[in-house]
Structure formats: C-alpha cells, structure tokens
Design a protein around this motif. Sequence first.
Motif, PDB file in Angstrom:
ATOM      1  N   VAL A  49       0.848  -1.190   0.000  1.00 50.91           N
ATOM      2  CA  VAL A  49       0.000   0.000   0.000  1.00 50.91           C
ATOM      3  C   VAL A  49       0.885   1.242   0.000  1.00 50.91           C
ATOM      4  CG1 VAL A  49      -1.833   1.284   1.190  1.00 50.91           C
ATOM      5  CG2 VAL A  49      -1.784  -1.220   1.335  1.00 50.91           C
ATOM      6  N   ALA A  74      -2.106  -0.877  -3.681  1.00 49.72           N
ATOM      7  CA  ALA A  74      -3.228   0.020  -3.399  1.00 49.72           C
ATOM      8  C   ALA A  74      -2.663   1.400  -3.078  1.00 49.72           C
ATOM      9  CB  ALA A  74      -4.033  -0.513  -2.217  1.00 49.72           C
ATOM     10  N   VAL A  76      -3.524   4.975  -1.119  1.00 47.15           N
ATOM     11  CA  VAL A  76      -4.361   5.728  -0.179  1.00 47.15           C
ATOM     12  C   VAL A  76      -3.840   7.158  -0.126  1.00 47.15           C
ATOM     13  CG1 VAL A  76      -5.083   5.984   2.225  1.00 47.15           C
ATOM     14  CG2 VAL A  76      -4.885   3.699   1.223  1.00 47.15           C
ATOM     15  N   ASP A  98      -7.651   4.306  -4.039  1.00 50.28           N
ATOM     16  CA  ASP A  98      -8.339   3.278  -3.255  1.00 50.28           C
ATOM     17  C   ASP A  98      -8.875   3.790  -1.923  1.00 50.28           C
ATOM     18  OD1 ASP A  98      -7.783   0.773  -4.914  1.00 50.28           O
ATOM     19  OD2 ASP A  98      -5.782   1.632  -4.669  1.00 50.28           O
ATOM     20  N   GLY A  99      -8.314   4.902  -1.422  1.00 54.27           N
ATOM     21  CA  GLY A  99      -8.767   5.411  -0.141  1.00 54.27           C
ATOM     22  C   GLY A  99      -8.388   6.863   0.045  1.00 54.27           C
ATOM     23  N   THR A 116      -8.060  -1.238   2.020  1.00 52.59           N
ATOM     24  CA  THR A 116      -7.600  -1.157   0.630  1.00 52.59           C
ATOM     25  C   THR A 116      -6.697  -2.341   0.286  1.00 52.59           C
ATOM     26  OG1 THR A 116      -5.765   0.307   1.278  1.00 52.59           O
ATOM     27  CG2 THR A 116      -7.789   1.347   0.520  1.00 52.59           C
ATOM     28  N   VAL A 121     -12.525  -0.090  -1.457  1.00 48.83           N
ATOM     29  CA  VAL A 121     -12.301   1.355  -1.524  1.00 48.83           C
ATOM     30  C   VAL A 121     -12.800   1.932  -0.214  1.00 48.83           C
ATOM     31  CG1 VAL A 121     -12.915   3.496  -2.694  1.00 48.83           C
ATOM     32  CG2 VAL A 121     -12.521   1.421  -4.029  1.00 48.83           C
ATOM     33  N   TRP A 122     -11.975   2.732   0.465  1.00 45.69           N
ATOM     34  CA  TRP A 122     -12.347   3.212   1.792  1.00 45.69           C
ATOM     35  C   TRP A 122     -12.114   4.709   1.902  1.00 45.69           C
ATOM     36  CZ3 TRP A 122     -10.951   5.307   6.516  1.00 45.69           C
ATOM     37  CH2 TRP A 122     -11.791   4.982   7.591  1.00 45.69           C
TER      38      TRP A 122
END
Length: 269
Positions: A49, A74, A76, A98-99, A116, A121-122
Amino acid sequence: MRIAVATPESVVRAGIACLMAAEPEIGVVATADSGHELRVAMGSTPVDVVVIDLDMGDVVVELLREKSEAAFPAVVGFLNGEAPPVRTLSNLIKAGLDGIVRVNRVDDVARAIRETHRGSVWVSPALGAHVLRGVDLSWSRSDGGSIAGDPDQAVVVSGPRLTATERSVLHLVADGYTDRTIAEQTRRTGRTIKYHVSNLLTKFQARNRAHLVNLAIRTGDLPANVAIAPEEPDRTTRDSQVVDRVCSCRSSSFGDTGKERETHAGAVK
C-alpha cells in the motif's frame, strides 16, 4: 502489510511511521519526499500500500495512471489540511485512488490501509459526511485516465435544505452583519438569529462564518460573485471577546477563582 509513505513534510512522514509502528500487522518499509524517491523505494522494496500526500498532485496522477495499466499496490491519499473540492475527491476515486483519509485521524489511516489491502475502496467517515452533505459534489467522465473533469458530464448535487429564514440570514451573514444587526433588520430577537446561524453552521458543517459563506458559494446557495464584507463592528461582542480572552489566559496561567475572574473582567470593561 508493507507500506510506503510519501509526503514532502518530514514531520508527517515520521509521525505516520511512528504511529503505524503500534499496528502489529502494518510495517512502514519506505518513506519518500518526492516522486523520484518514491519510485526508487518501490523499485527496491515490495510494497502493498502506498500512503501519499494528496498535495503531491502530479505524483498522485502518475501513480493512478500506472495503476490502471498494470498490477500495482493500493494507493491511499491523505489530506493534511483543507479538503479540496469534493469534485476533485470524487474524480480521484474514479481514476483509481483506493482510499482517502485525514492524516490526523490515526484510526482512519490504519483502517484505510487494511481495507484497501483487501481490495476495498475506503473513505474516511469524516470526508464521507462532507460528500453526502452535497458540498459541490459532482462526477465526470474519465478521459484517458485523466483526473480532469468533463463539464458536459458533470452532475452537481445541491447543498443542504434551508428554510426561507435561514436563507435570508445566510445572505446577511455574507454581507458581514453581526447577529445584533441581523436581528434588527429581520425584526427578530438576537437569540433567534443565533439559533439560525448555529443551524446554518451545522447544516453546512462549517467551522465559522467565513467558512459557511465559502461553502454556501460552492453549493450555489449564495451567488459566486458575492463579496464577503468585513464584519460590522459590534462593541458589545468585541468587548466580550476581549474579556473572555483575558480571563481565559489568566485562568490557565494563574488558576484564579471565579470571583477573581469576575473582578478582572470588570476591570477590563
């Protein structure tokens, strides 16, 4: 979960790394202050991430473009200040982010990394509320992976529902009038006006009156060309603020009693 943190702010990089050290399943394997440094780090260390400062706009765009073309960690994005227009946040999600979180919400950062990494998806609940309240929310067709919006495809959601009185008070607030003057002009009590202003601040989730006007312009509840006048002088309000400030400082510094505070406030008046 192996994460890379990218931001030009050294204090923020160190802070995130320190806070994530308390999360047993999350490990910061790389930090970077530029796009080039992030690329070098990702080339030498496996990353699950990427947590990146959204102020690094060009780097974010390049990451999302690459993410759409091949297997990629991912991504973020975090905010370290004022949130950009909701349209921008929406387009970032459409482009593959993704976030989105606020960096000062530690639990949200850790949760975003976990979710994520699982493929979800957050978005931080605080930002989700910002979106759902309809502050300049719009979506646009993606164009070759570009984050730039397409005005012809935009769908704008209006702001919160206001009563006729709230709308009238909002316009007077934008003109810079104090609660007392608004009460005189609308022939209502000062307490009633304070109630309506409080409701407006809550409905728009505004921090103060200036922020309220700014948000109301974005939602179309005020014309875009409105001139925000300086607030009309109000001796009573001003003096009260001075007294409160002096008393607050004295109380925190010297631990004075309520009686002493009243005496000091009278002296200031």
